[in-house]
Design an enzyme around this catalytic site. Structure first.
Site, short mmCIF file in Angstrom:
data_model
loop_
_atom_site.label_atom_id
_atom_site.label_comp_id
_atom_site.label_asym_id
_atom_site.label_seq_id
_atom_site.Cartn_x
_atom_site.Cartn_y
_atom_site.Cartn_z
N LYS A 25 0.05 28.50 52.10
CA LYS A 25 -0.03 27.50 52.69
C LYS A 25 -0.98 26.44 52.05
O LYS A 25 -0.82 24.92 51.74
CB LYS A 25 -1.06 27.42 53.90
CG LYS A 25 0.04 28.56 55.08
CD LYS A 25 -0.99 28.31 56.99
CE LYS A 25 -1.78 29.96 56.21
NZ LYS A 25 -2.01 31.41 56.17
N THR A 26 -1.68 26.66 51.36
CA THR A 26 -2.92 26.59 50.74
C THR A 26 -2.46 25.64 49.31
O THR A 26 -2.76 24.70 49.10
CB THR A 26 -3.86 27.12 50.36
OG1 THR A 26 -4.82 27.16 51.73
CG2 THR A 26 -5.40 26.40 49.41
N GLU B 79 -2.99 21.75 56.26
CA GLU B 79 -3.05 23.14 56.89
C GLU B 79 -3.04 24.02 58.14
O GLU B 79 -3.92 24.08 58.17
CB GLU B 79 -3.84 24.75 56.13
CG GLU B 79 -3.64 25.75 55.49
CD GLU B 79 -3.90 26.15 54.73
OE1 GLU B 79 -4.61 27.55 54.20
OE2 GLU B 79 -4.75 25.45 53.57
#
Length: 490
Positions: A149-150, A193
């Protein structure tokens, strides 16, 4: 800007309704439009997501105060921006002039600051509710998944910012090249995110979504993989019919979740026929060159200087999203070619006496496996040390077998004590790092248990040799070992 809309009050309703808002699942029901002078108090303001939202609200003119249990670079940055922060959570810093209190999922009901907010009748909301409310004011892009995600959020934000679209973004990691973990942009795009824990991502309002993968995690909350898949299905269904969902085409759990999507879906993969397919061409001196095909038609050749096939997958997702938005191909290529990644994502902390020291956030078996595999590919023939600090007793217990099989690409492994987060007393007694060490040793791994981080640093200072690679891993404070080792070797 997120200014208050004409004719609508942006004051908060205090009292019992606020308590119910925090306790119950109020997906998409909370609306907040920040304006100058509003006082917002963050409990746990030093968290990566909390600090990101705090920065945005400061730039909107809000009066930001808050508390945390320790100082950090994130709290220091906020204080320089004008935030007032109490480095203890004893309820003494909050006043009745506070309009709203923001809490993360890590804050329990017995927190003294939260008790004070309840007593004063101040509205209490989750971090994800604030995030979702801000996203509604723009065109939301939400990146979800168990892993990646990051980095994917950082890639998309970097492409959009360097293309001149000036997005607002909230990322779960520091990205130095674009100014940190958040930015209040003047454009109409909002990149965030989207965390699945506590079903938090269901408070968002995305028009574009990404699901990188779905695996077992946060079983202290979800209990089963089926419930996790169902939550991601809820996330997929949030995106309107006019929107886009970009998903990993090599994940059976994702395939189940997207059955409930109402929008257009585009897939990406390195292996399967997909709307976006990547083909790795070469890896030399840490630079990965790969071709992208769009519906089997050659799209272009790209390069990345962050290692690993998993990051090529992240780049495919970012390319799909940014193409849909309308970013030029050459702008995407240039942004990805210069992308240095987010802090604590295979971050090279230093090279001292020919010892390379890397810090990484990996705290799930799959993340550990792909990161060590990338390290093995980047540093063939070198001795790789992995220092792992397990994150959560419950995660370690639930995923014990997976953890034990994830260190095969390391030559030497050291386990620290488990970093506690949201763990019950039962979990703390049911699992420990020694059990993980014993289980991992049965897999043929050369592993030791050294409880304290300081002792690990001392041991490494004596044992590492020129040419070695040391990687610290975990979502806690294990990064201290990496920085202290650089100092010791220097």
């Amino acid at each position: 800007m997120f200014g208050p809309k004409r004719g609508k009050s942006s004051k908060f309703i205090k009292g019992e309704a606020g308590m119910q808002a925090y306790m119950g699942p109020l997906e998409n029901q909370f609306n907040y439009r920040p304006s100058s002078g509003h006082c917002v108090y963050f409990i746990g303001i030093g968290g990566i997501g909390m600090s990101a939202i705090a920065r945005i609200l400061i730039n909107e003119g809000c009066v930001v105060t808050g508390s945390d249990v320790r100082s950090s670079s994130l709290t220091s940055t906020l204080e320089k921006m004008g935030a007032r922060i109490n480095i203890k959570q004893d309820g003494s810093f909050m006043t009745s002039k506070t309009d709203v209190v923001v809490v993360s999922s890590a804050i329990s009901e017995d927190n003294p600051d939260l008790k004070t907010a309840r007593k004063l009748g101040i509205k209490v909301v989750k971090y994800s509710q604030i995030l979702g409310s801000l996203m509604k004011e723009k065109r939301g892009i939400a990146i979800s998944g168990t892993h990646g995600k990051t980095t994917t959020s950082a890639m998309i934000s970097t492409i959009l910012k360097t293309s001149g679209l000036d997005p607002t973004f909230v990322i779960g990691g520091e990205v130095p090249d674009i100014g940190g973990n958040s930015h209040l942009g003047k454009g109409n795009l909002f990149v965030a995110e989207a965390c699945e824990y506590d079903r938090s991502f269901l408070n968002l309002a995305p028009q574009i979504g990404v699901i990188t993968n779905i695996e077992e995690d946060h079983l202290d909350y979800y209990e089963t993989i089926e419930k996790i898949i169902h939550a991601f299905g809820d996330f997929a269904s949030l995106i309107s019919k006019e929107g886009l969902l970009v998903v990993n085409n090599n994940d059976a759990n994702v395939a189940l979740a997207i059955q409930r999507a109402h929008c257009k879906v585009e897939t990406y993969s390195l292996e399967n026929a997909s709307d976006w397919r990547g083909e790795i061409h070469s890896v030399n001196d840490g630079v990965t060159r790969f071709k992208i095909f769009r519906k089997d038609t050659f799209f272009d050749e790209f390069l990345l200087k962050i290692p690993g096939a998993h990051n090529v997958l992240n780049a495919l997702a970012a390319t799909a999203v940014c193409t849909y938005i309308g970013v030029e191909k050459d702008a995407m290529k240039a942004a990805l070619a210069s992308f240095n990644g987010a802090n604590r994502r295979f971050q090279i902390v230093g090279v001292k006496k020919d010892v390379t020291i890397i810090d990484d956030y990996a705290h799930h078996p799959t993340e550990i496996h792909v990161t060590l595999r990338a390290a093995r590919g980047l540093y063939p023939g070198k001795r790789i040390w992995c220092v792992f600090q397990p994150h959560q007793y419950s995660r370690t217990r639930h995923l014990l077998k997976g953890f034990s099989r994830s260190f095969q690409n390391a030559d030497k492994v050291i386990f620290a004590d488990i970093y506690a987060a949201r763990d019950s007393e039962y979990e703390r007694t049911a699992m420990n790092s020694m059990k993980l060490c014993e289980e991992t040793r049965t897999m043929g791994v050369d592993v030791r248990y050294i409880p304290h981080l300081g002792d690990i640093t001392k041991e490494l200072s004596f044992q590492v040799k020129p040419g070695d690679v040391v990687i610290t891993m975990g979502a806690g404070d294990v990064g201290k070992v990496a920085y202290d080792l650089v100092s010791n070797l220097g």
